[in-house]
Design a protein around this motif. Structure first.
Motif, short mmCIF file in Angstrom:
data_model
loop_
_atom_site.label_atom_id
_atom_site.label_comp_id
_atom_site.label_asym_id
_atom_site.label_seq_id
_atom_site.Cartn_x
_atom_site.Cartn_y
_atom_site.Cartn_z
N ALA A 1 0.83 -1.21 0.00
CA ALA A 1 0.00 0.00 0.00
C ALA A 1 0.87 1.25 0.00
N ALA A 2 1.96 1.22 0.76
CA ALA A 2 2.83 2.39 0.84
C ALA A 2 3.52 2.68 -0.48
N VAL A 3 4.05 1.63 -1.12
CA VAL A 3 4.77 1.87 -2.38
C VAL A 3 3.79 2.19 -3.51
N ALA A 4 2.60 1.63 -3.46
CA ALA A 4 1.58 1.97 -4.47
C ALA A 4 1.21 3.44 -4.35
N GLY B 1 3.97 5.56 -5.80
CA GLY B 1 3.92 5.58 -7.26
C GLY B 1 2.82 6.45 -7.81
N VAL B 2 1.65 6.36 -7.20
CA VAL B 2 0.52 7.17 -7.64
C VAL B 2 0.82 8.66 -7.46
N GLN B 3 1.28 9.02 -6.28
CA GLN B 3 1.49 10.43 -5.97
C GLN B 3 2.59 11.06 -6.82
N LEU C 1 7.70 -3.31 -8.45
CA LEU C 1 6.70 -3.40 -9.51
C LEU C 1 5.36 -2.80 -9.08
N ILE C 2 5.00 -2.97 -7.81
CA ILE C 2 3.75 -2.38 -7.33
C ILE C 2 3.83 -0.85 -7.37
N GLY C 3 4.99 -0.31 -7.03
CA GLY C 3 5.17 1.14 -7.16
C GLY C 3 5.01 1.60 -8.60
N LEU C 4 5.59 0.85 -9.53
CA LEU C 4 5.46 1.19 -10.95
C LEU C 4 4.03 1.02 -11.44
N ALA D 1 -6.67 6.23 -8.97
CA ALA D 1 -5.53 5.36 -9.27
C ALA D 1 -5.20 4.46 -8.09
N LEU D 2 -5.15 5.04 -6.89
CA LEU D 2 -4.84 4.25 -5.71
C LEU D 2 -5.96 3.25 -5.43
N GLY D 3 -7.19 3.65 -5.68
CA GLY D 3 -8.31 2.74 -5.49
C GLY D 3 -8.22 1.52 -6.39
#
Length: 207
Positions: free
Chosen positions: A32-35, A38-40, A110-113, A128-130
């Motif tokens: 969740a943190a890396v996602a 990436g979104v932000q 990869l989750i961040g990307l 996007a985060l949703g």
């Protein structure tokens, strides 16, 4: 913050059936943190309107997305390595342990990307985060509710929902529908697909 989440499973690893998986429990939360990171990295510029200034400074939009992907990777990778390293510290070294640790680090990158690509597609932080978090955390619950085991198996193999389980399991791995490297490949396909679609839309749409 991500380091604390990844290392959060350390104390749980004693006398466990699968100590590696239990030590890497924090990877699930670290997603969740890396996602979000990436979104932000991109969506924040759209929400603030700074994307116009950014595109004036870097008019080649694909170069912009590639630069952000590189910067995100450089940010997430050392945190993931440190967090995963702390989580498995003290366990007896083995091939399965090394594999689970390496795959977990790559998965977090990869989750961040994936988050970055989703932001490029929808251009909204919440949306996007949703999307990313639904695939990671909501989809596993939906899979359990499906009455058809064949569809469960198909979705297990083609979505990133249960990738962490496949990647970090070192006991009775034969019963899993997907192996650790195959699970990583699924996540890579989602991240790559999101980045390709995001790059296309970033190139075609107005700021």
């Amino acid at each position: 913050m991500a380091l604390l989440l990844i290392a959060g499973g350390v104390a749980l690893g004693r006398d466990a059936v699968d100590p590696v998986q239990l030590r890497l429990l924090g990877v699930r939360l670290g997603q969740a943190a890396v996602a979000a990171a990436g979104v932000q990295m991109l969506a924040a510029e759209y929400s603030s309107g700074l994307i116009r200034a950014t595109l004036l400074a870097v008019p080649r939009r694909l170069d912009l997305l590639a630069a952000k992907a590189g910067l995100l990777t450089a940010f997430v990778a050392p945190i993931a390595v440190l967090g995963v390293g702390v989580a498995v510290l003290g366990l007896t070294p083995s091939g399965d342990l090394v594999r689970a640790a390496v795959v977990s680090v790559l998965h977090l990158i990869l989750i961040g990307l994936f988050g970055l690509g989703a932001a490029a597609v929808v251009r909204n932080s919440a949306a996007a985060l949703g999307i990313v978090l639904s695939l990671l955390f909501l989809m596993p619950m939906l899979l359990r509710m499906l009455p058809d085991p064949d569809w469960q198996r198909i979705l297990y193999r083609t979505t990133p929902a249960t990738a962490v389980q496949a990647m970090t399991t070192t006991v009775d791995t034969a019963i899993l529908p997907l192996g650790p490297w195959s699970a990583l490949g699924v996540v890579a396909a989602w991240a790559g697909g999101a980045l390709v679609l995001g790059a296309f839309l970033l190139y075609r749409r107005d700021a």
